[in-house]
Design a protein around this motif. Structure first.
Motif, PDB file in Angstrom:
ATOM      1  N   UNK A 261       0.840  -1.188   0.000  1.00 51.56           N
ATOM      2  CA  UNK A 261       0.000   0.000   0.000  1.00 51.56           C
ATOM      3  C   UNK A 261       0.881   1.246   0.000  1.00 51.56           C
ATOM      4  N   UNK A 262       0.479   2.260  -0.715  1.00 52.20           N
ATOM      5  CA  UNK A 262       1.254   3.486  -0.733  1.00 52.20           C
ATOM      6  C   UNK A 262       1.025   4.240   0.571  1.00 52.20           C
ATOM      7  N   UNK A 263       2.082   4.824   1.100  1.00 50.44           N
ATOM      8  CA  UNK A 263       2.001   5.624   2.320  1.00 50.44           C
ATOM      9  C   UNK A 263       1.824   7.090   1.938  1.00 50.44           C
ATOM     10  N   UNK A 264       0.797   7.710   2.486  1.00 47.71           N
ATOM     11  CA  UNK A 264       0.505   9.117   2.202  1.00 47.71           C
ATOM     12  C   UNK A 264       0.714   9.922   3.481  1.00 47.71           C
ATOM     13  N   UNK A 265       1.757  10.761   3.535  1.00 46.86           N
ATOM     14  CA  UNK A 265       1.978  11.598   4.713  1.00 46.86           C
ATOM     15  C   UNK A 265       1.105  12.843   4.674  1.00 46.86           C
ATOM     16  N   UNK A 266       0.445  13.125   5.798  1.00 47.67           N
ATOM     17  CA  UNK A 266      -0.480  14.249   5.906  1.00 47.67           C
ATOM     18  C   UNK A 266      -0.213  14.971   7.219  1.00 47.67           C
ATOM     19  N   UNK A 267      -0.245  16.298   7.188  1.00 52.89           N
ATOM     20  CA  UNK A 267      -0.099  17.103   8.395  1.00 52.89           C
ATOM     21  C   UNK A 267      -1.477  17.596   8.840  1.00 52.89           C
ATOM     22  N   UNK A 268      -1.716  17.535  10.141  1.00 59.41           N
ATOM     23  CA  UNK A 268      -3.028  17.918  10.667  1.00 59.41           C
ATOM     24  C   UNK A 268      -2.848  18.488  12.067  1.00 59.41           C
ATOM     25  N   UNK A 269      -3.679  19.464  12.419  1.00 60.38           N
ATOM     26  CA  UNK A 269      -3.621  20.029  13.763  1.00 60.38           C
ATOM     27  C   UNK A 269      -4.254  19.076  14.763  1.00 60.38           C
ATOM     28  N   UNK A 270      -3.856  19.204  16.023  1.00 61.75           N
ATOM     29  CA  UNK A 270      -4.247  18.241  17.052  1.00 61.75           C
ATOM     30  C   UNK A 270      -5.756  18.191  17.260  1.00 61.75           C
ATOM     31  N   UNK A 271      -6.427  19.347  17.263  1.00 62.64           N
ATOM     32  CA  UNK A 271      -7.862  19.337  17.547  1.00 62.64           C
ATOM     33  C   UNK A 271      -8.653  18.696  16.418  1.00 62.64           C
ATOM     34  N   UNK A 272      -8.248  18.905  15.170  1.00 60.88           N
ATOM     35  CA  UNK A 272      -8.926  18.215  14.066  1.00 60.88           C
ATOM     36  C   UNK A 272      -8.690  16.709  14.154  1.00 60.88           C
ATOM     37  N   UNK A 273      -7.468  16.324  14.470  1.00 61.86           N
ATOM     38  CA  UNK A 273      -7.141  14.906  14.580  1.00 61.86           C
ATOM     39  C   UNK A 273      -7.968  14.242  15.665  1.00 61.86           C
ATOM     40  N   UNK A 274      -8.205  14.948  16.760  1.00 63.74           N
ATOM     41  CA  UNK A 274      -8.934  14.367  17.891  1.00 63.74           C
ATOM     42  C   UNK A 274     -10.444  14.373  17.695  1.00 63.74           C
ATOM     43  N   UNK A 275     -10.941  15.098  16.684  1.00 62.31           N
ATOM     44  CA  UNK A 275     -12.383  15.247  16.573  1.00 62.31           C
ATOM     45  C   UNK A 275     -12.953  14.710  15.252  1.00 62.31           C
ATOM     46  N   UNK A 276     -12.620  15.321  14.119  1.00 64.82           N
ATOM     47  CA  UNK A 276     -13.346  14.988  12.892  1.00 64.82           C
ATOM     48  C   UNK A 276     -12.501  14.359  11.794  1.00 64.82           C
ATOM     49  N   UNK A 277     -11.176  14.460  11.879  1.00 69.08           N
ATOM     50  CA  UNK A 277     -10.342  14.169  10.720  1.00 69.08           C
ATOM     51  C   UNK A 277     -10.188  12.684  10.412  1.00 69.08           C
ATOM     52  N   UNK A 278     -10.276  11.822  11.402  1.00 67.25           N
ATOM     53  CA  UNK A 278     -10.044  10.401  11.153  1.00 67.25           C
ATOM     54  C   UNK A 278     -11.190   9.736  10.385  1.00 67.25           C
ATOM     55  N   UNK A 279     -12.403  10.263  10.495  1.00 67.56           N
ATOM     56  CA  UNK A 279     -13.544   9.634   9.814  1.00 67.56           C
ATOM     57  C   UNK A 279     -13.355   9.578   8.298  1.00 67.56           C
ATOM     58  N   UNK A 280     -13.007  10.685   7.627  1.00 67.64           N
ATOM     59  CA  UNK A 280     -12.810  10.578   6.176  1.00 67.64           C
ATOM     60  C   UNK A 280     -11.630   9.676   5.808  1.00 67.64           C
ATOM     61  N   UNK A 281     -10.588   9.641   6.624  1.00 71.45           N
ATOM     62  CA  UNK A 281      -9.457   8.764   6.326  1.00 71.45           C
ATOM     63  C   UNK A 281      -9.854   7.296   6.455  1.00 71.45           C
ATOM     64  N   UNK A 282     -10.717   7.003   7.417  1.00 67.80           N
ATOM     65  CA  UNK A 282     -11.181   5.625   7.570  1.00 67.80           C
ATOM     66  C   UNK A 282     -11.952   5.173   6.332  1.00 67.80           C
TER      67      UNK A 282
END
Length: 297
Positions: A92-113
């Motif tokens: 699988x290709x690895x895609x590096x992404x930068x994200x702020x802590x509050x987005x990571x803790x709240x909404x950002x993981x759902x679209x990645x899943x």
């Protein structure tokens, strides 16, 4: 002059993994081979590409080569998928992404899943303050970033996500002890919680209330969920995203301190490279951001 992909890939692996030994394990070669490849790259370019520190880090020239390596790997992946290559049979290709802590803790993981279920991809997330994630794009460390920077990074395109709305909150017990009269003098003495020493949300709110931000004592809690927990435990007051505070407010565990909320407008920036995978990532992230964040304007 040409840059052999194998050499660029080796440099990227070294910087990603932090040591030449770890890069060798990832590439299934010897540490000596990694060192020789990087030396050959430096000789070919006539400049240093790697600082042999702990961990190793790229020079400015090395960052440009790493960006090339990541773009080449992405284009290779897209081509193989277009040719009907079975992702289950390949890495699988690895895609590096930068994200702020509050987005990571709240909404950002759902679209990645959702993306990881549809595409042969793994994500390498780099967490940093939203004011600094764009720098990781500039260095070539990541392919995309959630950032407060609205002006496009060179070679990137940008889409507005929405505003993360922060409100000043504390526990009822904390308010009774420290802020019973809700005065500027009380706020100047009341302990607060900061994420880290670059977190200026609390300072902005204090300034809006006529309080010198240098006055109050501070706890530093550099993890988003732990930061919110510290507020709920009564360590101090802080600006929390509505994602992390609205249920506790509804239950009476937290109360609003008043004053205007602080909106941090977030953007999605990614390489301006036509890639079906990058486009799919952008579509999911932008759609989710616009669904859950406050509208801008």
């Amino acid at each position: 002059m040409r840059i052999p992909f194998e050499l660029a890939e080796t440099l990227a692996a070294a910087v990603d993994e932090g040591t030449l030994d770890a890069a060798a394990r990832r590439l299934h070669v010897t540490p000596s081979a990694v060192s020789q490849r990087i030396k050959a790259l430096e000789e070919q370019l006539g400049r240093l590409v790697l600082v042999r520190s702990k961990p190793v880090r790229a020079t400015d020239a090395g960052a440009a080569v790493i960006r090339l390596a990541r773009q080449a790997a992405l284009l290779e992946h897209d081509t193989l998928v277009e040719l009907g290559d079975d992702p289950a049979e390949g890495a699988r290709i690895s895609v590096p992404i930068a994200v702020n802590a509050d987005s990571l803790a709240t909404w950002f993981l759902d679209p990645l899943a959702r993306l990881s279920q549809r595409h042969p991809v793994v994500f390498d997330l780099h967490r940093d303050d939203q004011d600094f994630t764009a720098g990781l794009l500039e260095s070539g460390a990541v392919m995309g970033a959630v950032t407060s920077r609205g002006a496009p990074v060179a070679g990137c395109r940008v889409s507005v996500l929405g505003a993360m709305r922060y409100q000043a909150v504390a526990t009822p017990g904390y308010v009774e002890r420290w802020l019973a009269d809700d005065s500027a003098a009380a706020l100047a003495e009341a302990p607060l919680v900061d994420f880290d020493r670059r977190d200026d949300l609390q300072n902005a709110w204090l300034a809006s209330r006529g309080v010198d931000p240098a006055r109050p004592p501070r706890h530093y809690v550099p993890a988003s969920n732990d930061f919110a927990t510290a507020v709920r435990l009564g360590f101090g007051w802080a600006m929390l995203p509505r994602f992390q505070s609205h249920e506790a407010i509804a239950r009476g565990e937290l109360v609003l301190l008043g004053g205007d909320p602080v909106d941090v407008v977030l953007h999605w920036q990614q390489w301006n490279l036509r890639s079906p995978l990058l486009d799919a990532i952008a579509d999911e992230v932008v759609a989710e951001g616009r669904r859950v964040l406050a509208p801008v304007g």
